[in-house]
Design a protein around this motif. Structure first.
Motif, PDB file in Angstrom:
ATOM      1  N   LYS A 192      22.488   0.266 -11.515  1.00  0.00           N
ATOM      2  CA  LYS A 192      23.602   0.341 -12.021  1.00  0.00           C
ATOM      3  C   LYS A 192      24.627  -0.583 -12.138  1.00  0.00           C
ATOM      4  N   ASN A 193      24.999  -1.074 -11.063  1.00  0.00           N
ATOM      5  CA  ASN A 193      26.364  -1.808 -10.928  1.00  0.00           C
ATOM      6  C   ASN A 193      26.062  -3.153 -11.494  1.00  0.00           C
ATOM      7  N   ALA A 194      24.560  -3.690 -11.816  1.00  0.00           N
ATOM      8  CA  ALA A 194      24.394  -4.931 -12.304  1.00  0.00           C
ATOM      9  C   ALA A 194      24.271  -4.680 -13.794  1.00  0.00           C
ATOM     10  N   VAL A 246      43.737   5.546  -4.610  1.00  0.00           N
ATOM     11  CA  VAL A 246      44.016   4.489  -5.529  1.00  0.00           C
ATOM     12  C   VAL A 246      42.856   3.697  -5.866  1.00  0.00           C
ATOM     13  N   ARG A 247      42.630   3.340  -6.992  1.00  0.00           N
ATOM     14  CA  ARG A 247      41.817   2.250  -7.231  1.00  0.00           C
ATOM     15  C   ARG A 247      42.444   1.230  -8.270  1.00  0.00           C
ATOM     16  N   PRO A 248      43.292   0.057  -7.623  1.00  0.00           N
ATOM     17  CA  PRO A 248      43.943  -0.607  -8.310  1.00  0.00           C
ATOM     18  C   PRO A 248      43.152  -1.992  -8.891  1.00  0.00           C
ATOM     19  N   ILE A 249      43.820  -2.488 -10.118  1.00  0.00           N
ATOM     20  CA  ILE A 249      43.120  -3.676 -10.389  1.00  0.00           C
ATOM     21  C   ILE A 249      43.996  -4.893 -10.763  1.00  0.00           C
ATOM     22  N   ASP A 250      44.992  -4.946  -9.583  1.00  0.00           N
ATOM     23  CA  ASP A 250      45.855  -6.140  -9.287  1.00  0.00           C
ATOM     24  C   ASP A 250      45.104  -7.299  -9.274  1.00  0.00           C
ATOM     25  N   GLN A 251      43.880  -7.358  -8.561  1.00  0.00           N
ATOM     26  CA  GLN A 251      43.192  -8.304  -8.183  1.00  0.00           C
ATOM     27  C   GLN A 251      42.504  -9.151  -9.407  1.00  0.00           C
ATOM     28  N   HIS A 252      42.031  -8.002 -10.505  1.00  0.00           N
ATOM     29  CA  HIS A 252      41.413  -8.743 -11.707  1.00  0.00           C
ATOM     30  C   HIS A 252      42.688  -9.241 -12.503  1.00  0.00           C
ATOM     31  N   VAL A 300      38.283  -8.330  -0.804  1.00  0.00           N
ATOM     32  CA  VAL A 300      36.998  -8.688  -1.453  1.00  0.00           C
ATOM     33  C   VAL A 300      36.646  -7.516  -2.376  1.00  0.00           C
ATOM     34  N   SER A 301      36.855  -7.847  -3.786  1.00  0.00           N
ATOM     35  CA  SER A 301      36.466  -7.007  -4.608  1.00  0.00           C
ATOM     36  C   SER A 301      35.318  -7.333  -5.676  1.00  0.00           C
ATOM     37  N   VAL A 302      34.414  -6.259  -5.702  1.00  0.00           N
ATOM     38  CA  VAL A 302      33.323  -6.565  -6.668  1.00  0.00           C
ATOM     39  C   VAL A 302      33.753  -6.827  -8.173  1.00  0.00           C
ATOM     40  N   GLY A 303      34.470  -5.610  -8.455  1.00  0.00           N
ATOM     41  CA  GLY A 303      35.105  -5.780  -9.844  1.00  0.00           C
ATOM     42  C   GLY A 303      35.892  -6.910 -10.394  1.00  0.00           C
ATOM     43  N   ALA A 304      36.692  -7.442  -9.335  1.00  0.00           N
ATOM     44  CA  ALA A 304      37.631  -8.604  -9.649  1.00  0.00           C
ATOM     45  C   ALA A 304      36.893  -9.644  -9.930  1.00  0.00           C
ATOM     46  N   THR A 329      29.350   1.077   1.300  1.00  0.00           N
ATOM     47  CA  THR A 329      29.994   2.322   0.948  1.00  0.00           C
ATOM     48  C   THR A 329      29.401   3.179   0.085  1.00  0.00           C
ATOM     49  N   ASP A 330      28.708   2.627  -0.709  1.00  0.00           N
ATOM     50  CA  ASP A 330      27.969   3.699  -1.715  1.00  0.00           C
ATOM     51  C   ASP A 330      26.729   4.526  -1.122  1.00  0.00           C
ATOM     52  N   MET A 331      26.409   4.021   0.366  1.00  0.00           N
ATOM     53  CA  MET A 331      25.439   4.961   1.006  1.00  0.00           C
ATOM     54  C   MET A 331      26.065   5.691   1.992  1.00  0.00           C
ATOM     55  N   GLY A 380      35.032   1.578   5.487  1.00  0.00           N
ATOM     56  CA  GLY A 380      35.672   0.056   5.576  1.00  0.00           C
ATOM     57  C   GLY A 380      36.002  -0.320   4.257  1.00  0.00           C
ATOM     58  N   VAL A 381      35.863   0.591   3.084  1.00  0.00           N
ATOM     59  CA  VAL A 381      36.067  -0.309   1.804  1.00  0.00           C
ATOM     60  C   VAL A 381      37.253   0.959   0.925  1.00  0.00           C
ATOM     61  N   TRP A 382      36.940   1.898   0.874  1.00  0.00           N
ATOM     62  CA  TRP A 382      37.997   3.023   0.290  1.00  0.00           C
ATOM     63  C   TRP A 382      38.650   3.539   1.117  1.00  0.00           C
ATOM     64  N   ASP A 383      40.010   4.096   0.573  1.00  0.00           N
ATOM     65  CA  ASP A 383      40.921   4.887   1.220  1.00  0.00           C
ATOM     66  C   ASP A 383      40.326   6.367   1.573  1.00  0.00           C
ATOM     67  N   LEU A 443      29.821  10.643  -7.608  1.00  0.00           N
ATOM     68  CA  LEU A 443      28.382  10.182  -7.804  1.00  0.00           C
ATOM     69  C   LEU A 443      27.558  10.292  -6.417  1.00  0.00           C
ATOM     70  N   ARG A 444      28.018   9.629  -5.556  1.00  0.00           N
ATOM     71  CA  ARG A 444      27.157   9.372  -4.213  1.00  0.00           C
ATOM     72  C   ARG A 444      27.513  10.636  -3.412  1.00  0.00           C
ATOM     73  N   ALA A 445      28.385  11.217  -3.570  1.00  0.00           N
ATOM     74  CA  ALA A 445      28.471  12.525  -2.793  1.00  0.00           C
ATOM     75  C   ALA A 445      27.601  13.342  -3.375  1.00  0.00           C
TER      76      ALA A 445
HETATM   77  N1  EPU Z   1      40.800  -3.378  -4.919  1.00  0.00           N
HETATM   78  C1  EPU Z   1      42.181  -3.716  -4.817  1.00  0.00           C
HETATM   79  N2  EPU Z   1      42.434  -4.204  -5.944  1.00  0.00           N
HETATM   80  C2  EPU Z   1      41.709  -4.731  -6.964  1.00  0.00           C
HETATM   81  C3  EPU Z   1      40.515  -4.310  -6.835  1.00  0.00           C
HETATM   82  C4  EPU Z   1      40.002  -3.467  -5.693  1.00  0.00           C
HETATM   83  O1  EPU Z   1      42.963  -3.534  -3.967  1.00  0.00           O
HETATM   84  O2  EPU Z   1      42.143  -5.264  -7.973  1.00  0.00           O
HETATM   85  C5  EPU Z   1      40.390  -2.838  -3.539  1.00  0.00           C
HETATM   86  C6  EPU Z   1      39.769  -1.259  -3.592  1.00  0.00           C
HETATM   87  O3  EPU Z   1      41.059  -0.382  -3.645  1.00  0.00           O
HETATM   88  C7  EPU Z   1      38.944  -1.143  -2.563  1.00  0.00           C
HETATM   89  C8  EPU Z   1      38.136  -2.364  -2.702  1.00  0.00           C
HETATM   90  O4  EPU Z   1      38.976  -3.304  -3.130  1.00  0.00           O
HETATM   91  O5  EPU Z   1      39.622  -0.691  -1.611  1.00  0.00           O
HETATM   92  C9  EPU Z   1      36.762  -2.801  -2.994  1.00  0.00           C
HETATM   93  O6  EPU Z   1      37.057  -2.464  -4.438  1.00  0.00           O
HETATM   94  P1  EPU Z   1      35.874  -3.094  -5.350  1.00  0.00           P
HETATM   95  O7  EPU Z   1      36.874  -3.793  -6.478  1.00  0.00           O
HETATM   96  O8  EPU Z   1      35.085  -3.860  -4.888  1.00  0.00           O
HETATM   97  O9  EPU Z   1      35.329  -2.004  -6.011  1.00  0.00           O
HETATM   98  P2  EPU Z   1      34.957  -1.630  -7.413  1.00  0.00           P
HETATM   99  O10 EPU Z   1      34.455  -2.881  -8.312  1.00  0.00           O
HETATM  100  O11 EPU Z   1      35.651  -0.881  -8.452  1.00  0.00           O
HETATM  101  C10 EPU Z   1      32.228  -1.341  -7.144  1.00  0.00           C
HETATM  102  C11 EPU Z   1      31.046  -0.402  -7.453  1.00  0.00           C
HETATM  103  C12 EPU Z   1      31.531   0.672  -6.565  1.00  0.00           C
HETATM  104  C13 EPU Z   1      31.454   0.403  -5.278  1.00  0.00           C
HETATM  105  C14 EPU Z   1      32.419  -0.794  -4.687  1.00  0.00           C
HETATM  106  C15 EPU Z   1      32.388  -1.349  -3.328  1.00  0.00           C
HETATM  107  C16 EPU Z   1      30.881  -0.776  -9.722  1.00  0.00           C
HETATM  108  C17 EPU Z   1      30.900  -0.406 -11.308  1.00  0.00           C
HETATM  109  N3  EPU Z   1      31.534  -0.090  -8.939  1.00  0.00           N
HETATM  110  O12 EPU Z   1      33.766  -0.720  -7.557  1.00  0.00           O
HETATM  111  O13 EPU Z   1      30.368   1.558  -6.714  1.00  0.00           O
HETATM  112  O14 EPU Z   1      31.784   1.437  -4.179  1.00  0.00           O
HETATM  113  O15 EPU Z   1      32.199  -1.678  -5.878  1.00  0.00           O
HETATM  114  O16 EPU Z   1      31.114  -1.926  -3.246  1.00  0.00           O
HETATM  115  O17 EPU Z   1      30.221  -1.910  -9.418  1.00  0.00           O
HETATM  116  C18 EPU Z   1      28.961   3.582  -6.948  1.00  0.00           C
HETATM  117  O18 EPU Z   1      28.123   3.108  -7.648  1.00  0.00           O
HETATM  118  O19 EPU Z   1      28.980   4.630  -6.650  1.00  0.00           O
HETATM  119  C19 EPU Z   1      30.476   2.959  -6.648  1.00  0.00           C
HETATM  120  C20 EPU Z   1      31.614   3.755  -6.661  1.00  0.00           C
END
Ligand code: EPU
Length: 428
Positions: free
Chosen positions: A22-24, A121-127, A162-166, A304-306, A326-329, A370-372
């Protein structure tokens, strides 16, 4: 609305085939917008998050043609719009990748903020920090994120977390930027490597994906590509844990064992037998699970997704385990649901103290994310009696044919309409 009805207590046996990650997929599909030619993407999972991203691509004008249930041809050339609205993005985190992809394609993007699972909170400040370093101006106004750059220029970007999304969004925006971009403290997840491989297959110049430093030398054109997505690490891990939690014996096929190392290590500590082959893994469990501490971390740490799924296994263990997020609040919202089934779990900040019980009891529960939701399914399969899992649209976002796959392993699980009388499952 639909729900799953499960008659638990039956060990899972047999083999199950894992779909594409999915995430790829949700990163690779928007990346097609960077190409000057059509692309074919294969091994797509049949999940609603993929449908949503395909809708987003169609909504901006791309030509999307399903070639089979798991492969799609996308022609980005007719895509003229740079706006993705809320009706398309709601409920999905990965819609934010349309920002990086559209910024690269059109030098501007207007995208409604992403939704997705609620972990606090799910910020996008790093993006945003990454886009700005590449020369974009980013404004959040009237519920839309608007990014614009007359010209994207390579830059050095250090991620504060370390942010996957950013990491993915910056890779998308930087692939065709002028000069060199260096992402430091980058995420290393398998889907980051898969995205880099896809972009490189179209002619991009990306090095170091899978390490903490990714270097991107901008190119001006990308050509079409025919690309197959990697297997889903988390779907595989979910079936591995389900096999162990039900005291079963399951071969999980079409996996990359290297991506599953942290999950395998914990399952062995918990007492499972694990056999690895080139593209499959066999998990069996003959005794009661042993207690074990787990801490989630970015890859290559335990994902964290496990976390919710392994917590179910530990809820049945002999002794007390500590699971630390260790990843989400806030990723323990499922604990309340699991407690309804007799689990003994105390949450203290970012840790859950899990005292194993002899058995879980079937109960009506809901998928809070989802994972819950996957964890509730595993709990239902392992529990005595009947479990109903509601709000399964969360589960449909990320697990393809879940009931069919578990049924093929001998499980008694049915998807039923929530408001109709459901079929009584016999012989359970
Ligand atoms: N964070 C920031 N600022 C940002 C981005 C992230 O502070 O700009 C923080 C988040 O709040 C969090 C940490 O960094 O504490 C990691 O967040 P990350 O950006 O890595 O998460 P994401 O990209 O939003 C992806 C997966 C999630 C998975 C996380 C961590 C996708 C679409 N989603 O989310 O997958 O939990 O990485 O590995 O790839 C799932 O598949 O069930 C799922 C939630």
């Amino acid at each position: 609305m639909q729900k799953f009805v499960i008659k638990g207590g039956k060990p899972l046996r047999g083999s199950v085939r894992i779909g594409g990650a999915k995430n790829a997929a949700v990163a690779i599909l928007p990346a097609v917008l960077l190409s000057d030619e059509p692309c074919v993407i294969e091994n797509l999972p049949e999940i609603s998050d993929v449908t949503s991203i395909l809708k987003a691509l169609t909504s901006i004008g791309a030509e999307v043609k399903m070639l089979s249930k798991s492969s799609v041809s996308i022609d980005p050339r007719p895509a003229k719009s740079f706006t993705v609205t809320k009706d398309i993005t709601k409920g999905m985190r990965a819609s934010s990748y349309m920002l990086g992809a559209l910024l690269s394609r059109c030098n501007r993007a207007r995208v409604s903020p992403p939704g997705g699972c609620d972990f606090g909170v799910r910020p996008i400040d790093q993006h945003i920090k990454g886009f700005e370093a590449l020369g974009a101006k980013v404004i959040i106004d009237n519920g839309m994120v608007y990014a614009r750059a007359p010209k994207l220029m390579g830059a050095s970007i250090y991620l504060d977390v370390v942010s996957v999304g950013a990491t993915i969004n910056i890779m998308l925006a930087a692939t065709k930027a002028a000069g060199l971009t260096v992402i430091e403290n980058a995420a290393k997840e398998p889907h980051i490597v898969d995205l880099a491989n896809f972009l490189n297959s179209m002619g991009a110049n990306i090095m170091g994906a899978g390490t903490g430093v990714i270097k991107i030398r901008g190119v001006s054109h990308l050509h079409g590509s025919n690309y197959s997505i990697i297997p889903d690490q988390i779907e595989a891990g979910t079936y591995m844990v389900a096999a162990a939690a039900t005291g079963g014996d399951v071969t999980i096929e079409n996996v990359t064992p290297k991506h599953l190392e942290s999950i395998v290590a914990k399952l062995i500590e918990i007492g499972a037998d694990v056999e690895e082959f080139d593209e499959s893994i066999r998990v069996s469990m003959k005794s009661r699970p042993k207690k074990c501490n787990v801490k989630t971390m970015p890859h290559p740490g335990f994902p964290t997704d496990m976390q919710p799924q392994i917590a179910v296994l530990l809820a049945l263990a002999d002794g007390t385990s500590i699971v630390t997020e260790g990843v989400w609040d806030n990723r323990f919202r499922y604990v309340e649901q699991l407690s309804l089934m007799g689990a003994d779990i105390q949450v203290d900040g970012k840790s859950a103290i899990i005292t194993g019980v002899n058995h879980l009891n079937g109960a009506p529960v809901k998928a809070v994310d989802l994972r819950a939701g996957a964890a509730m399914i595993i709990a239902g399969l392992a529990a005595t009696g009947e479990t109903t899992v509601e709000e399964i649209d969360h589960i449909d976002r990320g697990y393809e044919n879940l009931a069919e796959k578990f049924k093929s392993l001998g499980a008694h699980i049915e998807r039923v309409d929530d408001f109709s009388e459901y079929k009584v499952i016999k012989n359970a």
